[in-house]
Design a protein around this motif. Structure first.
Motif, PDB file in Angstrom:
ATOM      1  N   ASN A  66      42.542  60.149  29.615  1.00  0.00           N
ATOM      2  CA  ASN A  66      42.375  60.592  28.439  1.00  0.00           C
ATOM      3  C   ASN A  66      42.021  62.092  28.553  1.00  0.00           C
ATOM      4  N   SER A  67      42.393  62.489  27.253  1.00  0.00           N
ATOM      5  CA  SER A  67      42.087  64.255  26.788  1.00  0.00           C
ATOM      6  C   SER A  67      41.765  64.091  25.366  1.00  0.00           C
ATOM      7  N   GLY A  68      41.255  65.182  24.880  1.00  0.00           N
ATOM      8  CA  GLY A  68      40.711  65.511  23.742  1.00  0.00           C
ATOM      9  C   GLY A  68      39.930  66.834  23.414  1.00  0.00           C
ATOM     10  N   PRO A  69      39.823  67.053  22.282  1.00  0.00           N
ATOM     11  CA  PRO A  69      38.650  68.288  22.028  1.00  0.00           C
ATOM     12  C   PRO A  69      37.272  67.958  22.549  1.00  0.00           C
ATOM     13  N   ARG A  70      36.726  68.947  22.594  1.00  0.00           N
ATOM     14  CA  ARG A  70      35.200  69.058  23.292  1.00  0.00           C
ATOM     15  C   ARG A  70      34.459  68.598  22.201  1.00  0.00           C
ATOM     16  N   MET A  71      33.610  67.400  22.200  1.00  0.00           N
ATOM     17  CA  MET A  71      32.694  66.974  21.213  1.00  0.00           C
ATOM     18  C   MET A  71      31.170  67.554  21.480  1.00  0.00           C
ATOM     19  N   PRO A  72      30.479  67.368  20.197  1.00  0.00           N
ATOM     20  CA  PRO A  72      29.060  67.911  20.496  1.00  0.00           C
ATOM     21  C   PRO A  72      28.190  66.981  21.458  1.00  0.00           C
ATOM     22  N   ASP A  73      27.309  67.613  22.125  1.00  0.00           N
ATOM     23  CA  ASP A  73      26.329  66.805  22.749  1.00  0.00           C
ATOM     24  C   ASP A  73      25.446  65.960  22.249  1.00  0.00           C
ATOM     25  N   ARG A  74      25.246  66.094  21.047  1.00  0.00           N
ATOM     26  CA  ARG A  74      24.235  65.124  20.102  1.00  0.00           C
ATOM     27  C   ARG A  74      25.041  64.792  18.701  1.00  0.00           C
ATOM     28  N   ALA A  75      24.777  63.663  18.491  1.00  0.00           N
ATOM     29  CA  ALA A  75      25.271  63.353  17.066  1.00  0.00           C
ATOM     30  C   ALA A  75      24.397  63.809  15.978  1.00  0.00           C
ATOM     31  N   ALA A  76      25.079  63.954  14.939  1.00  0.00           N
ATOM     32  CA  ALA A  76      24.508  64.457  13.731  1.00  0.00           C
ATOM     33  C   ALA A  76      23.231  63.505  13.344  1.00  0.00           C
ATOM     34  N   ASP A  77      23.722  62.108  13.382  1.00  0.00           N
ATOM     35  CA  ASP A  77      22.882  60.955  12.945  1.00  0.00           C
ATOM     36  C   ASP A  77      21.790  60.678  14.002  1.00  0.00           C
ATOM     37  N   ASN A  78      21.598  61.552  14.909  1.00  0.00           N
ATOM     38  CA  ASN A  78      20.626  61.011  15.932  1.00  0.00           C
ATOM     39  C   ASN A  78      19.324  60.357  15.517  1.00  0.00           C
ATOM     40  N   PRO A  79      18.590  59.771  16.079  1.00  0.00           N
ATOM     41  CA  PRO A  79      17.371  59.310  15.850  1.00  0.00           C
ATOM     42  C   PRO A  79      16.252  60.382  15.692  1.00  0.00           C
ATOM     43  N   PRO A  80      15.281  60.348  14.891  1.00  0.00           N
ATOM     44  CA  PRO A  80      14.565  61.600  14.725  1.00  0.00           C
ATOM     45  C   PRO A  80      13.629  61.925  16.035  1.00  0.00           C
ATOM     46  N   GLY A  81      13.733  63.275  16.579  1.00  0.00           N
ATOM     47  CA  GLY A  81      13.055  63.362  17.894  1.00  0.00           C
ATOM     48  C   GLY A  81      13.745  62.884  18.851  1.00  0.00           C
ATOM     49  N   ASN A  82      14.992  62.927  19.065  1.00  0.00           N
ATOM     50  CA  ASN A  82      15.738  62.464  20.069  1.00  0.00           C
ATOM     51  C   ASN A  82      16.152  63.687  20.937  1.00  0.00           C
ATOM     52  N   PHE A  83      15.769  63.882  21.996  1.00  0.00           N
ATOM     53  CA  PHE A  83      16.122  64.812  22.783  1.00  0.00           C
ATOM     54  C   PHE A  83      17.003  64.668  23.963  1.00  0.00           C
ATOM     55  N   ALA A  84      17.329  63.273  24.235  1.00  0.00           N
ATOM     56  CA  ALA A  84      18.383  62.811  25.233  1.00  0.00           C
ATOM     57  C   ALA A  84      19.616  63.139  24.663  1.00  0.00           C
ATOM     58  N   ILE A  85      20.591  63.424  25.541  1.00  0.00           N
ATOM     59  CA  ILE A  85      21.785  64.102  25.303  1.00  0.00           C
ATOM     60  C   ILE A  85      23.076  63.091  26.261  1.00  0.00           C
ATOM     61  N   SER A  86      24.150  63.143  25.788  1.00  0.00           N
ATOM     62  CA  SER A  86      25.204  62.478  26.258  1.00  0.00           C
ATOM     63  C   SER A  86      26.108  63.538  26.963  1.00  0.00           C
ATOM     64  N   ASP A  87      27.010  63.217  27.935  1.00  0.00           N
ATOM     65  CA  ASP A  87      27.824  64.184  28.425  1.00  0.00           C
ATOM     66  C   ASP A  87      29.166  63.974  27.842  1.00  0.00           C
ATOM     67  N   HIS A  88      29.220  65.180  27.041  1.00  0.00           N
ATOM     68  CA  HIS A  88      30.641  65.456  26.299  1.00  0.00           C
ATOM     69  C   HIS A  88      31.492  66.483  26.864  1.00  0.00           C
ATOM     70  N   SER A  89      31.344  66.833  28.188  1.00  0.00           N
ATOM     71  CA  SER A  89      32.070  68.017  28.681  1.00  0.00           C
ATOM     72  C   SER A  89      33.353  67.661  28.849  1.00  0.00           C
ATOM     73  N   SER A  90      33.945  66.403  28.960  1.00  0.00           N
ATOM     74  CA  SER A  90      35.415  65.861  29.158  1.00  0.00           C
ATOM     75  C   SER A  90      35.357  64.524  28.786  1.00  0.00           C
ATOM     76  N   ALA A  91      36.660  64.090  29.211  1.00  0.00           N
ATOM     77  CA  ALA A  91      36.700  62.513  28.858  1.00  0.00           C
ATOM     78  C   ALA A  91      35.786  61.647  29.866  1.00  0.00           C
ATOM     79  N   HIS A  92      35.194  60.522  29.321  1.00  0.00           N
ATOM     80  CA  HIS A  92      34.163  59.871  30.294  1.00  0.00           C
ATOM     81  C   HIS A  92      34.553  58.588  29.810  1.00  0.00           C
ATOM     82  N   PRO A  93      35.309  57.689  30.174  1.00  0.00           N
ATOM     83  CA  PRO A  93      35.547  56.193  29.901  1.00  0.00           C
ATOM     84  C   PRO A  93      34.415  55.637  30.488  1.00  0.00           C
ATOM     85  N   HIS A  94      33.806  54.839  29.435  1.00  0.00           N
ATOM     86  CA  HIS A  94      32.585  54.093  30.015  1.00  0.00           C
ATOM     87  C   HIS A  94      32.788  52.611  29.891  1.00  0.00           C
TER      88      HIS A  94
END
Length: 420
Positions: A187-215
């Motif tokens: 897979n390939s595509g543009p770099r996405m933000p590490d955090r979503a705009a609709d994150n739960p309040p106070g959420n410091f956890a991040i997900s890796d958006h540095s590249s494609a990550h099939p889960h």
């Protein structure tokens, strides 16, 4: 994945090769005595539970030994350890074949071969004892595979390579072993933000958006399509699969974009293949979508949080599970250490009806026992499995106060077999 230190970072460790049997004669006798009686003329049955997780050859702090085989007491839900297959590194995801004769496991590593691939191992299952026998191990086609599944025909195993950014299709041979790779897509595509705009309040956890990550990779119930949740690109990909060749071609709509930064992780299909529940880890949302079995098109209809309104803080959604009658849906939330219970309406929409503490740390996979009476949670950081009784009328769950110790568990499979 963790919020501060990625679970995809691996140290070097040894792979012990042994089958460790832990049950003594006395405990085996106790298990036999506890087994529920069957109707006269009916064979007795045994329910085995296979649990995989992280070993020392894997993410930092992996405490597991391999794939452990438990026997379930169907009266109490208790799990008794029988044996552990240790000749495997970090089997973080396992799956049974459709005919229940074989088990397949990823090794979430990046040093299987010179290409820095992970691996996939095939096992046959002894239907008298539940023991595993290794058939073979092959490269997964990319680093750190996080998920695998089997096509409904049993002819192909799909594997999602998280760090490698690839999805592989492996041919299954007549004896259940793994043959050649029929397809490998990147897979390939543009770099996405590490955090979503609709994150739960106070959420410091991040997900890796540095590249494609099939889960996650799995077919729809018909076996016509293969879907991939890409947590790095925030997309759900859909491919057509040629059942004769194992080749993949993009569906009419090749992917559906999700909320930027949301990190789509796992999904569940309704039995008819027309309703799809998509879990995003970063913003802890379940997206309810219609799925067109004729075209493979995904049409989102609803987005609902797996957290109650009073929760503030760091959290990452992990596992998603639909009840056998499809009246309820369950989600595990890591860091927040909770289980969400949703009621499913006739149109497939969700309403959050309960949230309960997991009584442990970093709950990941969820699994029902074959009867649907108990719900089990693999708690990676607590080195334990916790279990809950299920009220099949209300969908609510209650803690059994039963803890099963096991190092860094992440996944389950249950198998009921006639007693020898």
């Amino acid at each position: 994945m963790t919020h501060s230190l990625s679970r995809r970072l691996f140290g070097l460790g040894g792979m012990a090769g042994a089958l460790v049997v832990t049950t003594n004669a006395a405990s085996a006798a106790d298990d036999t005595a506890k087994a529920p009686t069957q109707s006269e003329g009916q064979p007795k049955e045994r329910t085995f539970c296979y649990v995989g997780g992280y070993t020392k050859h894997g993410p930092p702090g992996g405490n597991g030994d391999g794939i452990t085989v438990f026997e379930m007491d169907r009266k109490t839900g208790g799990l008794t350890s029988l044996m552990t297959f240790t000749d495997i590194a970090s089997p973080s995801y396992i799956v049974l074949s459709p005919d229940r004769r074989f088990l397949y496991a990823v090794s979430e590593i990046d040093d299987f071969d010179a290409t820095h691939s992970g691996s996939v191992t095939a096992f046959s299952i002894n239907h008298s004892t539940g023991a595993l026998t290794k058939l073979n191990t092959v490269a997964s086609g990319g680093a750190n595979p996080a998920h695998l599944s089997v096509h409904p025909s049993g002819r192909y195993v799909f594997v999602a390579n998280y760090t490698g950014g690839t999805v592989g299709v492996l041919h299954v041979l007549a004896d259940g072993s793994l043959g050649r790779m029929t397809e490998l897509v990147h897979n390939s595509g543009p770099r996405m933000p590490d955090r979503a705009a609709d994150n739960p309040p106070g959420n410091f956890a991040i997900s890796d958006h540095s590249s494609a990550h099939p889960h996650m990779v799995k077919s729809d119930p018909s076996g016509k399509y293969v879907l991939v949740m890409d947590a790095g690109l925030d997309r759900v990909y859909v491919w057509n699969i040629n059942s004769n060749t194992g080749k993949l071609t993009p569906a009419a709509v090749p992917f559906t974009p999700m909320t930027p930064g949301s990190a789509p992780r796992h999904f569940e299909f309704g039995a008819d293949g027309k309703k799809l529940y998509l879990l995003c880890e970063q913003d802890s949302k379940v997206v309810v979508a219609d799925f067109d079995p004729k075209t493979g098109k995904i049409s989102p209809q609803q987005s609902v949080s797996s957290l109650t309104a009073h929760f503030h803080g760091s959290t990452l959604a992990a596992g998603i599970l639909l009840s056998p009658d499809e009246h309820f849906l369950y989600v595990s939330n890591r860091l927040g250490d909770s289980l969400a219970v949703f009621q499913v309406a006739q149109d497939g929409s969700l309403t959050l009806v309960d949230e309960i503490w997991t009584h442990a740390d970093y709950g990941r996979a969820l699994m029902f026992d074959p009867s649907g009476s108990y719900l089990y949670v693999a708690n990676q950081r607590s080195d334990s499995i916790t279990s809950f009784r299920v009220d099949k009328t209300t969908g609510k769950i209650s803690f059994t106060w039963d803890f099963t110790p096991i190092g860094s568990p992440t996944c389950f499979e249950f198998l009921t077999l006639p007693a020898a």
